[in-house]
Structures are given as structure tokens and as C-alpha cells.
Motif scaffolding. Structure first.
Motif, PDB file in Angstrom:
ATOM      1  N   ALA A   1     -24.471 -39.682   6.685  1.00 16.88           N
ATOM      2  CA  ALA A   1     -23.992 -38.688   5.718  1.00 16.88           C
ATOM      3  C   ALA A   1     -22.521 -38.361   5.964  1.00 16.88           C
ATOM      4  CB  ALA A   1     -24.841 -37.424   5.801  1.00 16.88           C
TER       5      ALA A   1
ATOM      6  N   LEU B   1     -20.466 -39.424   2.770  1.00 17.61           N
ATOM      7  CA  LEU B   1     -20.447 -38.308   1.822  1.00 17.61           C
ATOM      8  C   LEU B   1     -19.322 -37.317   2.071  1.00 17.61           C
ATOM      9  CD1 LEU B   1     -24.298 -37.553   1.813  1.00 17.61           C
ATOM     10  CD2 LEU B   1     -23.025 -39.095   0.307  1.00 17.61           C
TER      11      LEU B   1
ATOM     12  N   ALA C   1     -27.039 -39.964  -0.745  1.00 19.40           N
ATOM     13  CA  ALA C   1     -27.415 -38.575  -0.479  1.00 19.40           C
ATOM     14  C   ALA C   1     -28.870 -38.325  -0.865  1.00 19.40           C
ATOM     15  CB  ALA C   1     -26.493 -37.630  -1.241  1.00 19.40           C
ATOM     16  N   ASN C   2     -29.276 -38.873  -1.981  1.00 19.50           N
ATOM     17  CA  ASN C   2     -30.652 -38.689  -2.447  1.00 19.50           C
ATOM     18  C   ASN C   2     -31.643 -39.353  -1.506  1.00 19.50           C
ATOM     19  OD1 ASN C   2     -32.358 -37.561  -4.473  1.00 19.50           O
ATOM     20  ND2 ASN C   2     -32.724 -39.622  -5.258  1.00 19.50           N
TER      21      ASN C   2
ATOM     22  N   ILE D   1     -31.190 -40.013   1.718  1.00 21.95           N
ATOM     23  CA  ILE D   1     -31.221 -39.246   2.961  1.00 21.95           C
ATOM     24  C   ILE D   1     -32.086 -37.996   2.792  1.00 21.95           C
ATOM     25  CG2 ILE D   1     -29.823 -37.853   4.538  1.00 21.95           C
ATOM     26  CD1 ILE D   1     -27.547 -39.849   4.095  1.00 21.95           C
ATOM     27  N   SER D   2     -31.963 -37.328   1.656  1.00 24.96           N
ATOM     28  CA  SER D   2     -32.740 -36.111   1.405  1.00 24.96           C
ATOM     29  C   SER D   2     -34.229 -36.400   1.294  1.00 24.96           C
ATOM     30  CB  SER D   2     -32.242 -35.426   0.127  1.00 24.96           C
ATOM     31  OG  SER D   2     -30.934 -34.953   0.299  1.00 24.96           O
TER      32      SER D   2
ATOM     33  N   SER E   1     -26.149 -33.993   3.062  1.00 23.70           N
ATOM     34  CA  SER E   1     -26.661 -34.592   1.828  1.00 23.70           C
ATOM     35  C   SER E   1     -27.079 -33.518   0.831  1.00 23.70           C
ATOM     36  CB  SER E   1     -27.841 -35.527   2.129  1.00 23.70           C
ATOM     37  OG  SER E   1     -28.895 -34.811   2.752  1.00 23.70           O
TER      38      SER E   1
ATOM     39  N   TYR F   1     -23.951 -32.181  -0.783  1.00 24.75           N
ATOM     40  CA  TYR F   1     -23.368 -33.164  -1.706  1.00 24.75           C
ATOM     41  C   TYR F   1     -24.130 -33.176  -3.028  1.00 24.75           C
ATOM     42  CZ  TYR F   1     -21.306 -37.424  -3.520  1.00 24.75           C
ATOM     43  OH  TYR F   1     -20.638 -38.324  -4.313  1.00 24.75           O
TER      44      TYR F   1
END
Length: 658
Positions: free
Chosen positions: A427, A431, A454-455, A457-458, A467, A470
Motif C-alpha cells: 500500500a 498508493l 487498494a480494493n 488489499i481491503s 488502502s 485511498y
């Protein structure tokens, strides 16, 4: 050539250096995990554990770190600070059980001495050229932390100087003496009262041990002369001296701020006595307990690690820290008895360096720097090897487990700990900043975008803070794109808005009810209140929800200026202009700092001028926020002289109806 003799010292140096990268706690955590794997491999190879005086206490300390971390409601921050604090117990346990550490230490202590000289030259250059803060800080941002680091490096440097008394090359001792003088000069140039007082308290011990070892008053006198000469060099040549600072502590603003911080910290500790608030969460909980009289600190740290440990890790964490201090004093007593030996003298020097950290930590923040913990762990491990007689504990139980099962269990544990740390590094790289990691990925997979990373990682770890932030920023930009939203239709806009608000609620809950996120969520509710209200069961549901969020904000931080400003704007949107101005008048007397007061003045003038828009107010506000962001990064808070004058001129124009 044995690669281990080269790789192991390089690994330890890399681990220490990673501790100076303030946003790299995840990297430090991964390197510590590698160190644990190396240590466990060494132990399993010989099927024996070497238990030293502090080993059991360090194991308990490490276990408690993870118990508090797993129980915290702020997982992202806690994970990173746990990696910082784990450096002390991990390096003690691993290094003291690594057979090659004794051989490696000979090279490592020279590298640390050279690092101390380099940092000191850097700090002296800062003072000479009036760069930054006007006093020596080296690579750090705080004079007290740099003084603590110099203490940590000064005492082993004295050992190097004394242990080279019979060296075949006299120039080596001269070189070390010059290095000791440079370190001493930078140390005194910090003008740190806590650091220098700690040094003075411990100085007699190293001088006494040095005399016992060398039997030379001449060498001991040279050390004293170096220290005195360094003090006067700092005072006269660098114009930086502790004598310039006040010792009337009752009238000292810094001391008064600390006392107020400590009072609030004690209250917080009693409210969370068992598991604390979680490592690194002091800044999230402190504002609700902050005294209005305490308006000079950032509120990020307690400036007393013992109280901060009690607050974040519970009373048991405080007891562990005190137990470590007592164990350290016991080790020092045993080392002083053997000061006539080289091993005893080196152990005294190492223990005094770590003891300086423990003493200084009572008036500053010391153990919240990763490199402090790593170096302290290495010092204590080497001191244990020098003077302790370890108890060998045979570990035969692991011989009964099949190798495949052992590898699977170990891999699972490593993966469990490493995954959130690796995700944080990804991240950071993809990011934030220049997004270097994303550029590298795009060389191989051109269509990958930051939002997709980011999506992902989330999905893997919903509590990953970078994330989350972001995705929230992208949501805000999308909802601000009115033409695009109108093309998609009201139903899509409402669905996306509700998803974004849910993300904000989740992020706030996992970040200690961060009031800045609450303000951003309220902005969305105010801008899209018609869409939000379209299917609500009560009237003005968006404004009702906005009030709830702002109340939560001000409960978590009663002095949060942006929440007060947003509350006034919400009242204006509801048609209560008089109440809004009353809110701002109240806020002007309750915010803590000059920056916040200026922001309140800007907002009050903006509302008095409405419906007329004064663009200059927006410029001043942006300038104030820029000053605030620079201050948050650790730079001095400097206001341009003309801001107050500009606001006064605008106020006169509004009053005259221009």
C-alpha cells in the motif's frame, strides 16, 4: 569465504537502519520476523534454548505485546507500533541464542561507532548552518530523541577508547578519541536537559569501571577532558548550550505541558487498566482527556514512556517495563564487579547505554523509535553473553514432530504475521507518494490501477488503513463529479453514496473514531443530502446523521477545529445563521492553538460576508492548512506576519458593507 559471516552483520545493520525510516515500521516488522525464523532455526538445529537472566521476562513482554495488539479496536496503528516495540524482546531473545552473534558483534560495534560519528557530524552541520530547529537533531526530528541516541552510542564508544590502550597502532585510539569528541559535541549541542542529566547521572559508573580496568588515571582524565572540551566547543563555537535553557521548571512551558500530559495519561490508564487502549493509540484517546491548559504539545505522545505503556498496554505493561529496568540494574551490578575484565567493562558500557534510555524515557518518548528498541535488544543480548551463565534447556519435544508438520506450522505462523505487514508495504509503495510500486507493476501489467490494488488489499485485510483512505478519496472524487453522476441516474448515485458512507463509518471505527474522517463524511452528507433523504423514513435524515457524527467527533476530541467549523456550516445549511455564529464564537475560546483560532476567524468572516464570496478567505484558509500540514510533519509552526493583517482588513470591509 563463509557467507554467513558477511550476511548476518549486513542483515543486522539493515534491520537497525530500517528503524530510522519513520513510515517503515512494516519493513522493520518483516525483518524482525526473519530474525525470529533465523533464531528458531538455530535453536531447532541444536535442540536447546539458552536462557539468560532476562530471557523469561522478554518472552512475557513479547507475548503481552501481541495480546494487547490482538485485543485493540484500532488494528492498523497497533500493528505498526507493535512492530516498533517488538524490537527489544525479539533482538534480545534471537541474538542471545545465535552462535554467530558474538563473532558478529566485533564488526557491528565498529559500524555503530562510525554511525554515531556520522550522525554527530550531520547534527553539528545542522547547528552551524542554522538548518531546521536551531539545535542538533541529526536524522531525527526531536532533540531529546537524538540525545538519547547519542547516550546509547557514547558509552560503548568510551569502551572502545579504553580497550585500545595497548593497541599496536596508537593512531587507532587517537581516531576513536576524535570520534568520541565529535559524538560528545553533538550530544551537548542538543541542549536536552533530560538527556544530559541522564548522562551526568551515569557518568561516574563508566569512569569507575574504566579505572578498574585500565588502572590509569591518565586515560580516565582524557575522557573527562574530551567531555569538557566538547561541552565548551558546543557552547562557544556552536552557540548551543544547556545553560541557555531555563531550570526554573515551575515557570517552564515544556515542563508544565508534560505535567498536564501525565495527569491525563494517568486518568486514561485507570480507565483502561487491563489491556489498555492499544499500542500507538494514545493520540486517538488523549484529546477526550486533554486539559484546556495543555495547548503546546502535539498530543501524539505522553512524553513519558512508562505512563504511555500503562495507557496503551495496561498496568501489566507498566509493571513489565519496571521489571526490565530492575533486571537491567541487577545486570549492571554484576558487571561492575567484573569491571577489571574486558568483558565486564564492555558489559558495563552496553548496560549504561540501555539504562540511559530507560531513565530518559521517564521524561520523553524513547521506546517509540524502532531503532532504540533494536539497539537496546542487541546491547542487552551481548551483555548477557559477556557476563551471564546461560541455562541450557533441552527442547526434545520438537524431535517427535515430523519435519513436514513443523514446516507447515511454522509457515502458517509466519504467513499470519507477515501478511498484514507485506500488505502495508504494498500500500505504501502503490498508493502513496510517487506510487513507485504501481509504476513497477505497470511495466509488467499495464492495465492495473491503484484503485484495484487498494480494493484487493481491503478484501484481504479490511483494516489496512492506507488502502481504506485511498478508496475513500476516490469515492469523494467520484461523488464530486456531478456530470458523471447525473448520467448514471439517482438510484446509482444513492447506492454509491450509501456504500461510501458505510466505508467512512467502518474506517472511523477502525481508526479510533478519527474526527477528520468524520468531517469528510459530513461534507458528503451535506452535499448529497437530497439523495440521502430520498428514501429516508424521517425528514432531513442527512442532517440528523451529520449531527450525530459531529457529536461523536467532539466527544472524541472536544478541541477539533474542523468539526466545530463543520457544525457551524451545518447549522447555516439548516437555516440557523445566528446559531452558527454563536458556535464559532464559542469555538474561538475553546480551540487550543493559534492556527485553530485563525481558522475559526476565517470561517466567521466567511459567514458574516455571505452570500458574498470573498476569495481571499479561501486563499488564507489554504495557507493555514498548509502550515498545519508542515507542522504535522514535524517542522516548526511558522505563521506569515501578514495573515492577521489581511484578516483585519477583510473584517473592516465586511463591517463597512463593501
Amino acid at each position: 569465504m563463509n557467507l554467513n559471516r558477511f550476511i548476518y552483520p549486513l542483515f543486522l545493520l539493515s534491520l537497525i537502519i530500517s528503524g530510522f525510516w519513520f513510515i517503515g515500521s512494516a519493513l522493520t516488522g518483516i525483518l524482525l520476523l526473519i530474525a525470529v525464523v533465523m533464531g528458531c532455526r538455530s535453536i531447532s538445529t541444536r535442540n536447546a534454548w539458552h536462557s539468560f537472566t532476562l530471557s523469561k521476562l522478554m518472552v512475557i513482554y513479547l507475548v503481552w505485546l501481541f495480546i494487547v495488539a490482538l485485543s485493540s479496536a484500532v488494528p492498523h496503528t497497533v500493528m505498526l507500533i507493535t512492530a516498533v516495540l517488538a524490537g527489544l524482546p525479539v533482538m534480545y531473545l534471537v541474538a542471545s541464542n545465535t552462535s554467530t552473534f558474538a563473532e558478529t558483534w566485533g564488526k557491528l560495534r565498529i559500524a555503530l561507532f562510525l554511525m554515531g560519528v556520522s550522525f554527530s557530524v550531520w547534527a553539528i552541520w545542522q547547528v552551524v548552518n542554522h538548518i531546521g530547529y536551531g539545535h542538533a537533531v541529526g536524522p531525527l526530528i526531536d532533540r531529546n530523541a537524538f540525545a538519547a541516541l547519542m547516550n546509547l552510542l557514547w558509552f560503548p564508544a568510551v569502551y572502545l577508547f579504553l580497550s585500545n590502550k595497548s593497541n599496536a597502532y596508537p593512531w587507532v585510539q587517537v581516531f576513536i578519541g576524535i570520534g568520541l569528541f565529535i559524538i560528545s559535541t553533538a550530544f551537548f549541542a542538543t541542549a536536552s536537559r533530560g538527556g544530559i542529566a541522564t548522562w551526568l547521572l551515569l557518568l561516574p559508573f563508566i569512569l569507575w569501571a574504566g579505572y578498574k580496568y585500565t588502572k590509569s588515571i591518565k586515560l580516565i582524565s582524557i575522557i573527562g577532558f574530551i567531555a569538557i572540551f566538547a561541552f565548551f566547543s558546543s557552547a562557544m563555537l556552536l552557540d548551543s548550550s544547556i545553560t541557555d535553557r531555563t531550570f526554573q521548571l515551575a515557570q517552564d512551558a515544556s515542563t508544565n505541558a508534560r505535567l498536564l500530559l501525565w495527569q491525563s495519561s494517568i486518568k486514561m490508564a485507570f480507565e483502561h487498566p487491563f489491556l489498555g487502549t492499544g499500542w500507538g493509540t494514545f493520540a486517538s484517546y488523549y484529546p477526550a482527556h486533554r486539559s484546556p491548559l495543555e495547548n503546546s504539545s502535539s498530543g501524539l505522545l505522553a512524553h513519558n514512556d512508562y505512563l504511555q505503556f500503562a495507557t496503551e498496554g495496561g498496568i501489566f505493561a507498566l509493571l513489565l517495563q519496571v521489571a526490565l529496568l530492575l533486571g537491567l540494574l541487577l545486570q549492571l551490578k554484576r558487571s561492575l564487579v567484573r569491571a577489571t575484565e574486558a568483558a565486564g567493562l564492555e558489559s558495563v558500557a552496553l548496560l549504561l547505554g540501555v539504562l540511559a534510555l530507560f531513565i530518559h524515557a521517564s521524561v520523553s518518548f524513547i521506546f517509540y523509535f524502532a531503532f532504540m528498541n533494536i539497539l537496546a535488544g542487541l546491547y542487552l543480548a551481548r551483555a548477557a553473553q559477556l557476563i551471564d551463565k546461560p541455562r541450557t534447556i533441552n527442547i526434545r519435544i520438537f524431535e517427535q514432530i515430523r519435519p513436514l508438520i513443523k514446516h507447515l506450522i511454522a509457515s502458517f505462523v509466519v504467513l499470519l504475521i507477515a501478511t498484514p505487514l507485506c500488505l502495508n508495504l504494498i500500500a505504501l509503495a502503490c498508493l502513496t507518494g510517487s506510487q513507485f510500486g504501481l509504476k513497477v507493476i505497470n511495466l509488467m501489467v499495464p492495465n492495473v490501477r491503484a484503485y484495484s490494488i487498494a480494493n484487493l488489499i481491503s478484501i484481504i485485510r479490511p483494516s489496512e488503513g492506507i488502502s481504506q483512505l485511498y478508496i475513500l478519496s476516490v469515492d469523494e472524487m467520484f461523488l464530486a463529479d456531478r456530470p458523471r453522476l447525473s448520467q448514471l441516474g439517482g438510484a446509482v448515485e444513492r447506492e454509491f453514496l450509501m456504500q461510501s458512507l458505510q466505508r467512512f463509518d467502518s474506517a472511523r471505527a477502525q481508526m479510533g473514531n478519527n474526527p477528520n474522517l468524520g468531517v469528510r463524511e459530513v461534507k458528503l452528507l451535506m452535499v448529497h443530502h437530497v439523495v440521502y433523504d430520498s428514501k429516508a423514513t424521517i425528514g432531513h435524515a442527512a442532517y440528523v446523521r451529520a449531527h450525530e457524527i459531529l457529536n461523536e467527533n467532539l466527544k472524541a476530541n472536544p478541541f477539533h477545529v474542523n468539526s466545530m467549523i463543520m457544525l457551524a456550516r451545518l447549522q447555516v445549511a439548516e437555516g440557523f445563521q445566528v446559531e452558527a455564529l454563536s458556535t464559532l464564537r464559542y469555538a474561538s475560546t475553546h480551540v487550543l492553538g493559534h492556527l485553530e483560532q485563525q481558522l475559526i476567524k476565517v470561517e466567521a468572516l466567511r459567514q458574516l460576508a455571505a452570500p458574498k464570496v470573498i476569495a481571499e478567505l479561501d486563499d488564507i484558509e489554504n495557507q493555514l492548512y498548509l502550515i498545519g500540514s508542515v507542522s504535522a510533519a514535524g517542522k516548526p509552526l511558522i505563521f506569515p506576519d501578514n495573515i492577521g493583517e489581511r484578516l483585519h482588513v477583510i473584517a473592516d470591509k465586511i463591517e463597512q458593507g463593501q
